[in-house]
Design a protein around this motif. Structure first.
Motif, PDB file in Angstrom:
ATOM      1  N   HIS A  71     -83.835   7.216  92.777  1.00 17.38           N
ATOM      2  CA  HIS A  71     -84.143   6.324  91.692  1.00 17.38           C
ATOM      3  C   HIS A  71     -82.436   6.993  90.814  1.00 17.38           C
ATOM      4  CE1 HIS A  71     -83.805   3.136  88.677  1.00 17.38           C
ATOM      5  NE2 HIS A  71     -84.207   3.656  87.728  1.00 17.38           N
ATOM      6  N   HIS A  72     -82.922   7.970  89.884  1.00 19.84           N
ATOM      7  CA  HIS A  72     -81.458   8.882  89.459  1.00 19.84           C
ATOM      8  C   HIS A  72     -80.167   8.926  90.136  1.00 19.84           C
ATOM      9  CE1 HIS A  72     -80.314  11.907  86.409  1.00 19.84           C
ATOM     10  NE2 HIS A  72     -80.146  12.250  87.508  1.00 19.84           N
ATOM     11  N   HIS A  73     -80.470   9.351  91.050  1.00 26.31           N
ATOM     12  CA  HIS A  73     -79.026   9.334  91.804  1.00 26.31           C
ATOM     13  C   HIS A  73     -78.654   7.926  92.653  1.00 26.31           C
ATOM     14  CE1 HIS A  73     -76.413  11.226  94.894  1.00 26.31           C
ATOM     15  NE2 HIS A  73     -76.983  10.190  95.947  1.00 26.31           N
ATOM     16  N   GLY A  76     -76.725   6.307  89.923  1.00 31.07           N
ATOM     17  CA  GLY A  76     -75.457   7.019  89.496  1.00 31.07           C
ATOM     18  C   GLY A  76     -75.718   7.864  87.997  1.00 31.07           C
ATOM     19  N   HIS A  77     -76.847   8.246  87.323  1.00 27.60           N
ATOM     20  CA  HIS A  77     -77.144   8.786  86.471  1.00 27.60           C
ATOM     21  C   HIS A  77     -76.822  10.338  86.568  1.00 27.60           C
ATOM     22  CE1 HIS A  77     -80.450   6.000  85.758  1.00 27.60           C
ATOM     23  NE2 HIS A  77     -79.651   5.673  85.570  1.00 27.60           N
ATOM     24  N   SER A  78     -76.242  10.533  85.127  1.00 26.00           N
ATOM     25  CA  SER A  78     -76.115  12.216  85.469  1.00 26.00           C
ATOM     26  C   SER A  78     -77.046  13.394  84.635  1.00 26.00           C
ATOM     27  CB  SER A  78     -74.556  12.465  84.231  1.00 26.00           C
ATOM     28  OG  SER A  78     -75.125  12.131  82.982  1.00 26.00           O
ATOM     29  N   ASP A  83     -85.632  14.894  82.305  1.00 28.45           N
ATOM     30  CA  ASP A  83     -85.296  14.775  81.206  1.00 28.45           C
ATOM     31  C   ASP A  83     -84.458  13.546  81.196  1.00 28.45           C
ATOM     32  OD1 ASP A  83     -84.732  18.003  81.114  1.00 28.45           O
ATOM     33  OD2 ASP A  83     -83.177  16.796  81.551  1.00 28.45           O
ATOM     34  N   CYS A  84     -83.974  12.828  82.426  1.00 26.50           N
ATOM     35  CA  CYS A  84     -82.616  11.722  81.980  1.00 26.50           C
ATOM     36  C   CYS A  84     -83.371  10.457  81.265  1.00 26.50           C
ATOM     37  CB  CYS A  84     -82.995  10.979  83.284  1.00 26.50           C
ATOM     38  SG  CYS A  84     -81.752   9.619  83.479  1.00 26.50           S
ATOM     39  N   PRO A  85     -82.421  10.885  80.523  1.00 26.04           N
ATOM     40  CA  PRO A  85     -83.563   9.494  78.806  1.00 26.04           C
ATOM     41  C   PRO A  85     -82.424   7.860  79.634  1.00 26.04           C
ATOM     42  CG  PRO A  85     -81.022   9.931  77.893  1.00 26.04           C
ATOM     43  CD  PRO A  85     -81.355  11.263  79.528  1.00 26.04           C
ATOM     44  N   GLU A  86     -81.830   7.701  80.443  1.00 26.55           N
ATOM     45  CA  GLU A  86     -81.503   6.288  81.211  1.00 26.55           C
ATOM     46  C   GLU A  86     -82.677   6.356  82.375  1.00 26.55           C
ATOM     47  OE1 GLU A  86     -77.333   5.853  82.674  1.00 26.55           O
ATOM     48  OE2 GLU A  86     -77.060   8.164  82.392  1.00 26.55           O
ATOM     49  N   CYS A  87     -83.419   7.320  82.697  1.00 26.85           N
ATOM     50  CA  CYS A  87     -84.539   7.001  84.084  1.00 26.85           C
ATOM     51  C   CYS A  87     -85.862   6.361  82.996  1.00 26.85           C
ATOM     52  CB  CYS A  87     -85.004   7.969  84.515  1.00 26.85           C
ATOM     53  SG  CYS A  87     -83.755   8.132  86.242  1.00 26.85           S
ATOM     54  N   ARG A  88     -85.583   7.023  82.051  1.00 26.27           N
ATOM     55  CA  ARG A  88     -86.117   6.297  81.043  1.00 26.27           C
ATOM     56  C   ARG A  88     -86.953   4.914  80.737  1.00 26.27           C
ATOM     57  NH1 ARG A  88     -90.475   5.555  80.143  1.00 26.27           N
ATOM     58  NH2 ARG A  88     -92.133   5.967  78.267  1.00 26.27           N
TER      59      ARG A  88
HETATM   60 ZN   LIG Z   1     -81.470   8.842  85.854  1.00 24.62          ZN
END
Ligand SMILES: [Zn+2]
Ligand SMILES: [Zn+2]
Ligand SMILES: [Zn+2]
Ligand SMILES: [Zn+2]
Length: 158
Positions: A71-73, A76-78, A83-88
């Motif tokens: 999902h993260h990939h 396009g998150h960094s 510990d990705c706040p965007e995924c959260r």
């Molecule tokens: Zn993410």
């Protein structure tokens, strides 16, 4: 004159130990590719998937579709997905799925500190619904277990 002792080699030189890459999920080594998201060896088996069959027999697809890493990939998150706040934030209303995506068997490395979540309960009978197992139905914030979904459908046609 003291002769310097040769340092004994401690590195095993691949004896008996196969360095052949294998899928990090199922261990097979027949046809492999690397994941785009995390550069791990994985079965190159997406072709096996029958469209709309909802089968989960493809390592590659499972990792891509059912993990935070995938999902993260895809989003396009960094930084690291762990510990990705965007995924959260993407799973803000769905901590249960966030945890499932982070610790299921399609992951190479699991979420270190999965957040706790309130179990989802059927609004008719109160049974706990495991979202990752499917079979339930939902509308907004309301969920029905498989049983109640079935009887609701039957009632509709009565
Ligand atoms: Zn993410
Ligand atoms: Zn595999
Ligand atoms: Zn990955
Ligand atoms: Zn129910």
């Amino acid at each position: 004159m003291a002769k310097k002792k040769k340092k004994s080699k401690t590195i095993l030189e691949g004896k008996g130990r196969s360095t052949k890459p294998k899928c990090g999920l199922c261990g097979k080594s027949a046809k492999l590719t690397k994941t785009e998201c995390c550069d791990q060896w994985i079965c190159d088996d997406e072709g096996k998937y029958v469209l709309f069959s909802y089968e989960r027999n493809s390592c590659h697809r499972n990792h891509r579709r059912f993990t935070l890493c995938g999902h993260h990939h895809a989003e396009g998150h960094s930084e690291s997905w762990k510990d990705c706040p965007e995924c959260r934030a993407d799973f803000e209303k769905d901590a249960e799925m966030y945890v499932y995506y982070g610790i299921n068997e399609y992951n190479f490395g699991k979420l270190d500190n999965p957040p706790s979540f309130e179990p989802t309960k059927c609004i008719d009978c109160g049974n706990i619904i495991v979202l990752s197992e499917g079979g339930y139905s939902s509308r907004g914030n309301e969920y029905w277990c498989e049983k109640c979904t079935d009887s609701n459908i039957q009632n509709m046609f009565r």
